[in-house]
Motif scaffolding. Structure first.
Motif, PDB file in Angstrom:
ATOM      1  N   LYS A  69      52.101  37.281  23.660  1.00  0.00           N
ATOM      2  CA  LYS A  69      52.766  37.479  24.938  1.00  0.00           C
ATOM      3  C   LYS A  69      54.212  36.970  24.859  1.00  0.00           C
ATOM      4  O   LYS A  69      54.468  35.838  24.446  1.00  0.00           O
ATOM      5  CB  LYS A  69      52.012  36.720  26.030  1.00  0.00           C
ATOM      6  CG  LYS A  69      52.499  36.989  27.435  1.00  0.00           C
ATOM      7  CD  LYS A  69      51.761  36.099  28.439  1.00  0.00           C
ATOM      8  CE  LYS A  69      50.267  36.330  28.375  1.00  0.00           C
ATOM      9  NZ  LYS A  69      49.524  35.464  29.341  1.00  0.00           N
ATOM     10  N   GLY A  70      55.145  37.824  25.227  1.00  0.00           N
ATOM     11  CA  GLY A  70      56.553  37.433  25.213  1.00  0.00           C
ATOM     12  C   GLY A  70      57.257  37.642  23.884  1.00  0.00           C
ATOM     13  O   GLY A  70      58.478  37.467  23.797  1.00  0.00           O
ATOM     14  N   GLU A  71      56.547  38.018  22.828  1.00  0.00           N
ATOM     15  CA  GLU A  71      57.166  38.249  21.521  1.00  0.00           C
ATOM     16  C   GLU A  71      57.801  39.640  21.486  1.00  0.00           C
ATOM     17  O   GLU A  71      57.234  40.608  21.985  1.00  0.00           O
ATOM     18  CB  GLU A  71      56.125  38.133  20.404  1.00  0.00           C
ATOM     19  CG  GLU A  71      55.480  36.772  20.296  1.00  0.00           C
ATOM     20  CD  GLU A  71      56.413  35.724  19.720  1.00  0.00           C
ATOM     21  OE1 GLU A  71      57.470  36.114  19.156  1.00  0.00           O
ATOM     22  OE2 GLU A  71      56.086  34.529  19.798  1.00  0.00           O
ATOM     23  N   ASP A  72      58.982  39.733  20.850  1.00  0.00           N
ATOM     24  CA  ASP A  72      59.702  41.004  20.778  1.00  0.00           C
ATOM     25  C   ASP A  72      59.322  41.820  19.537  1.00  0.00           C
ATOM     26  O   ASP A  72      59.507  43.037  19.519  1.00  0.00           O
ATOM     27  CB  ASP A  72      61.211  40.763  20.769  1.00  0.00           C
ATOM     28  CG  ASP A  72      61.705  40.188  22.088  1.00  0.00           C
ATOM     29  OD1 ASP A  72      61.079  40.488  23.127  1.00  0.00           O
ATOM     30  OD2 ASP A  72      62.691  39.421  22.069  1.00  0.00           O
ATOM     31  N   PHE A  86      58.621  45.750  19.493  1.00  0.00           N
ATOM     32  CA  PHE A  86      58.494  46.477  18.241  1.00  0.00           C
ATOM     33  C   PHE A  86      57.158  46.083  17.605  1.00  0.00           C
ATOM     34  O   PHE A  86      56.817  44.899  17.520  1.00  0.00           O
ATOM     35  CB  PHE A  86      59.646  46.136  17.294  1.00  0.00           C
ATOM     36  CG  PHE A  86      59.446  46.625  15.887  1.00  0.00           C
ATOM     37  CD1 PHE A  86      59.720  47.945  15.552  1.00  0.00           C
ATOM     38  CD2 PHE A  86      58.953  45.775  14.899  1.00  0.00           C
ATOM     39  CE1 PHE A  86      59.528  48.397  14.262  1.00  0.00           C
ATOM     40  CE2 PHE A  86      58.760  46.219  13.608  1.00  0.00           C
ATOM     41  CZ  PHE A  86      59.049  47.540  13.284  1.00  0.00           C
ATOM     42  N   VAL A  87      56.392  47.087  17.157  1.00  0.00           N
ATOM     43  CA  VAL A  87      55.070  46.825  16.578  1.00  0.00           C
ATOM     44  C   VAL A  87      55.012  47.399  15.164  1.00  0.00           C
ATOM     45  O   VAL A  87      55.326  48.559  14.943  1.00  0.00           O
ATOM     46  CB  VAL A  87      53.955  47.448  17.436  1.00  0.00           C
ATOM     47  CG1 VAL A  87      52.592  47.210  16.772  1.00  0.00           C
ATOM     48  CG2 VAL A  87      53.963  46.879  18.848  1.00  0.00           C
ATOM     49  N   GLY A  92      60.675  36.201  11.530  1.00  0.00           N
ATOM     50  CA  GLY A  92      60.953  36.507  12.929  1.00  0.00           C
ATOM     51  C   GLY A  92      59.881  37.338  13.609  1.00  0.00           C
ATOM     52  O   GLY A  92      59.905  37.502  14.828  1.00  0.00           O
ATOM     53  N   GLU A  93      58.928  37.874  12.835  1.00  0.00           N
ATOM     54  CA  GLU A  93      57.838  38.644  13.429  1.00  0.00           C
ATOM     55  C   GLU A  93      56.660  37.722  13.778  1.00  0.00           C
ATOM     56  O   GLU A  93      56.338  36.807  13.021  1.00  0.00           O
ATOM     57  CB  GLU A  93      57.349  39.737  12.475  1.00  0.00           C
ATOM     58  CG  GLU A  93      58.350  40.852  12.243  1.00  0.00           C
ATOM     59  CD  GLU A  93      57.799  41.932  11.325  1.00  0.00           C
ATOM     60  OE1 GLU A  93      58.324  43.065  11.366  1.00  0.00           O
ATOM     61  OE2 GLU A  93      56.860  41.638  10.551  1.00  0.00           O
ATOM     62  N   ALA A  94      56.058  37.968  14.916  1.00  0.00           N
ATOM     63  CA  ALA A  94      54.849  37.241  15.293  1.00  0.00           C
ATOM     64  C   ALA A  94      53.664  37.924  14.610  1.00  0.00           C
ATOM     65  O   ALA A  94      53.386  39.099  14.874  1.00  0.00           O
ATOM     66  CB  ALA A  94      54.667  37.250  16.807  1.00  0.00           C
ATOM     67  N   VAL A  95      52.986  37.178  13.735  1.00  0.00           N
ATOM     68  CA  VAL A  95      51.917  37.762  12.922  1.00  0.00           C
ATOM     69  C   VAL A  95      50.558  37.564  13.593  1.00  0.00           C
ATOM     70  O   VAL A  95      50.233  36.470  14.063  1.00  0.00           O
ATOM     71  CB  VAL A  95      51.897  37.129  11.515  1.00  0.00           C
ATOM     72  CG1 VAL A  95      50.711  37.647  10.701  1.00  0.00           C
ATOM     73  CG2 VAL A  95      53.215  37.420  10.791  1.00  0.00           C
ATOM     74  N   GLY A 141      48.606  30.556   5.329  1.00  0.00           N
ATOM     75  CA  GLY A 141      49.966  30.344   4.836  1.00  0.00           C
ATOM     76  C   GLY A 141      50.993  31.235   5.507  1.00  0.00           C
ATOM     77  O   GLY A 141      52.204  30.964   5.424  1.00  0.00           O
ATOM     78  N   LEU A 142      50.554  32.285   6.199  1.00  0.00           N
ATOM     79  CA  LEU A 142      51.472  33.178   6.914  1.00  0.00           C
ATOM     80  C   LEU A 142      51.828  32.631   8.298  1.00  0.00           C
ATOM     81  O   LEU A 142      52.666  33.223   8.979  1.00  0.00           O
ATOM     82  CB  LEU A 142      50.830  34.568   7.079  1.00  0.00           C
ATOM     83  CG  LEU A 142      50.368  35.267   5.801  1.00  0.00           C
ATOM     84  CD1 LEU A 142      49.730  36.613   6.151  1.00  0.00           C
ATOM     85  CD2 LEU A 142      51.530  35.454   4.826  1.00  0.00           C
TER      86      LEU A 142
END
Length: 547
Positions: free
Chosen positions: A280-283, A314-315, A373-376, A407-408
């Protein structure tokens, strides 16, 4: 259970009111299932009569089954019958013409020092001695003809018995399919070929792919036992006696299973709800799916993200899959990428697809194209049990993959798994657990599809039977179905550094709304933020989230 496609996903983020789920008993103990099948301790297994005999079953081949102690039964009276395990120290040989030579009985008599006994020591008349010995022999053993006739009649009677009478004579469970299946599994475990040769034909008369749920389940359990006996793990699919369907047909069978039962929808919706909550809230969002199959799980999530206030993020989805799903799709992962890209375009969601066409156990960090910078978010839906652990290989890919994922630094890891204990359980226990688990699945299917429906039979053969046969027939690397109960998954995840992330009340309420369109025999339970979906009193699928 085989992963399935769908043309329509139930939206996981409705405003359904929160309701108290119907509860059933369950346990978080790694060693105990909620309602494990308890095989009766008094179930009688065929006595261990060790013999050498050829199987005349068409599935048993021409191999002979032998044990260390052997005796041979032959229907020919002239060939003789020799038993070496008689409680008597005296061997009887019918082929010799006499059970005991009169001359031997005379000359073989000895005194306490081992020397022959003189006739004069017993009687003054050798003829009288011989007659007395013969009379004594007749009293103790019967006449020679009586002995021979008795043995011939006994052997002939046993060899002419119908299978039903053999079953009765050997004290096998009669008329109870479950007890006979368990008894046969124990006979297989102990290599009791004599009992197996008796029970397999009896079992085949009691099962049917178009019968009641337990009869249908039993049909595939029997095929699993036969395949195990034949050591046909490498050709396991051939043991099902059914040809591989066309990919389009297989896809339709998988879809039929998806619609008939809520198990897959439950897994997809609960995992999507946990991911949506975590990002939630991640771009920029990167979803790593360790078994993407048809990609059906992500349709409703893309739809939900498209409706986010302020516009969609962005997905990027990394889809991992092997050749098995490629056959069902009729092509490689590029088909999934095109499909999801099309759907994302319809919802105006910026999208990218990364294909990794290997099995989950082969994944290395370099395959995942991690971008700072990506939410994994990492997803394991009915897949982690396929990745071998320390009992299969010293590489222990199951724990290695969990450490790699940790580790990610993912925002969330979602885990959906069958609640079953078949990984390290001994064979007989695994057989009973498989019997109990899949019987519940077959019972739930029975409510949705007619028993004489050919499509249902095909679906069960191609989507469920292969799992069952693999569980029963295979060992080592060939056995890919290695389920664990939630307590064991919890221990593995925490050892890898993960901590529980309870599923939200919204996810619970959404699943409850889904189940309203199915039988009330489906039960939903929640414990410490973990959701269990069961059939009656048997938990079948468990969903959890971790960070």
């Amino acid at each position: 259970m085989a992963d399935t496609p769908t043309s329509r996903m139930v939206h996981p983020f409705g405003n359904a009111p929160r309701q108290t789920p119907k509860q059933f008993l369950y346990s978080g103990n790694a060693q105990h299932l909620c309602h494990p099948y308890q095989s009766a301790s008094d179930t009688h297994v065929v006595p261990q009569h060790h013999c050498t005999m050829k199987s005349h079953s068409p599935d048993a081949g021409s191999e002979e089954h032998e044990t260390h102690k052997q005796y041979t039964l032959d229907s020919s009276a002239g060939s003789g019958c020799s038993r070496h395990d008689s409680p008597s120290s005296q061997s009887i040989h019918t082929g010799s013409g006499s059970p005991l030579s009169h001359e031997d009985s005379h000359s073989g008599s000895t005194n306490g020092n081992g020397s022959p006994v003189s006739a004069s020591c017993v009687t003054e008349d050798p003829t009288d001695l011989k007659q007395k010995l013969k009379d004594l022999e007749a009293v103790m053993l019967g006449t020679e003809s009586e002995i021979v006739d008795s043995l011939e009649i006994s052997v002939a009677n046993q060899l002419s018995l119908e299978p039903e009478k053999w079953v009765h004579m050997m004290s096998m469970p009669k008329g109870n399919l479950k007890e006979l299946l368990i008894a046969c599994a124990r006979a297989v475990e102990h290599n009791n070929s004599f009992a197996i040769d008796l029970m397999i034909p009896e079992l085949r008369k009691m099962v049917s792919v178009s019968g009641e749920p337990f009869e249908r389940m039993g049909a595939y359990m029997v095929e699993g036992l036969v395949a195990r006996l034949a050591s046909s793990g490498n050709s396991i699919y051939k043991a099902l006696k059914c040809k591989e369907p066309k990919s389009s047909d297989l896809l339709s069978y998988m879809h039929l299973l998806y619609e008939a039962c809520p198990y897959f929808k439950f897994g997809y919706m609960s995992a999507n709800g946990a991911i949506a909550e975590a990002v939630k809230g991640e771009d920029r969002i990167h979803i790593i799916d360790f078994h993407i199959a048809q990609g059906a799980q992500w349709i409703s999530l893309l739809q939900a993200l498209a409706a986010r206030p302020g516009g969609p993020p962005f997905v990027r989805i990394t889809g991992i899959d092997d050749s098995v799903s490629a056959y069902a799709r009729g092509g490689g992962l590029e088909l999934v990428g095109r499909r999801l890209s099309h759907i994302a375009g319809l919802y105006k969601v910026p999208f990218q697809f990364n294909a990794v066409a290997i099995s989950g156990s082969e994944v290395e960090e370099g395959h995942l194209s991690i971008v700072p910078g990506e939410a994994v978010a990492v997803n394991f839906t009915l897949e982690l049990h396929h990745i071998p652990d320390e009992t299969v290989s010293t590489a222990n890919h199951r724990d290695r993959i969990l450490r790699l994922v940790k580790g990610l630094s993912p925002k969330v890891l979602t885990l959906v798994e069958q609640e079953s204990n078949t990984n390290t359980a001994p064979f007989a226990q695994r057989f009973a657990e498989t019997l109990d688990y899949y019987t519940a699945i077959f019972e739930s299917i029975d409510l949705a599809l007619p028993r004489d429906d050919r499509e249902r039979i095909n679906m069960e053969q191609h989507c469920l039977a292969r799992e069952i046969v693999n569980l029963v027939a295979c060992e080592g690397e060939e056995r890919v179905e290695r389920h664990e109960v939630f307590g064991k998954w919890k221990a593995r995840l925490m050892m890898a550094g993960f901590r529980p992330s309870p599923l939200s009340a919204l996810v619970n309420a959404t699943i409850k709304t889904l189940l309203q369109s199915y039988s009330p025999d489906y039960k939903l339970a929640e414990r410490d933020g973990v959701l269990y979906l069961g059939w009656k009193n048997r938990p079948l699928v468990v969903s959890s989230a971790w960070h």
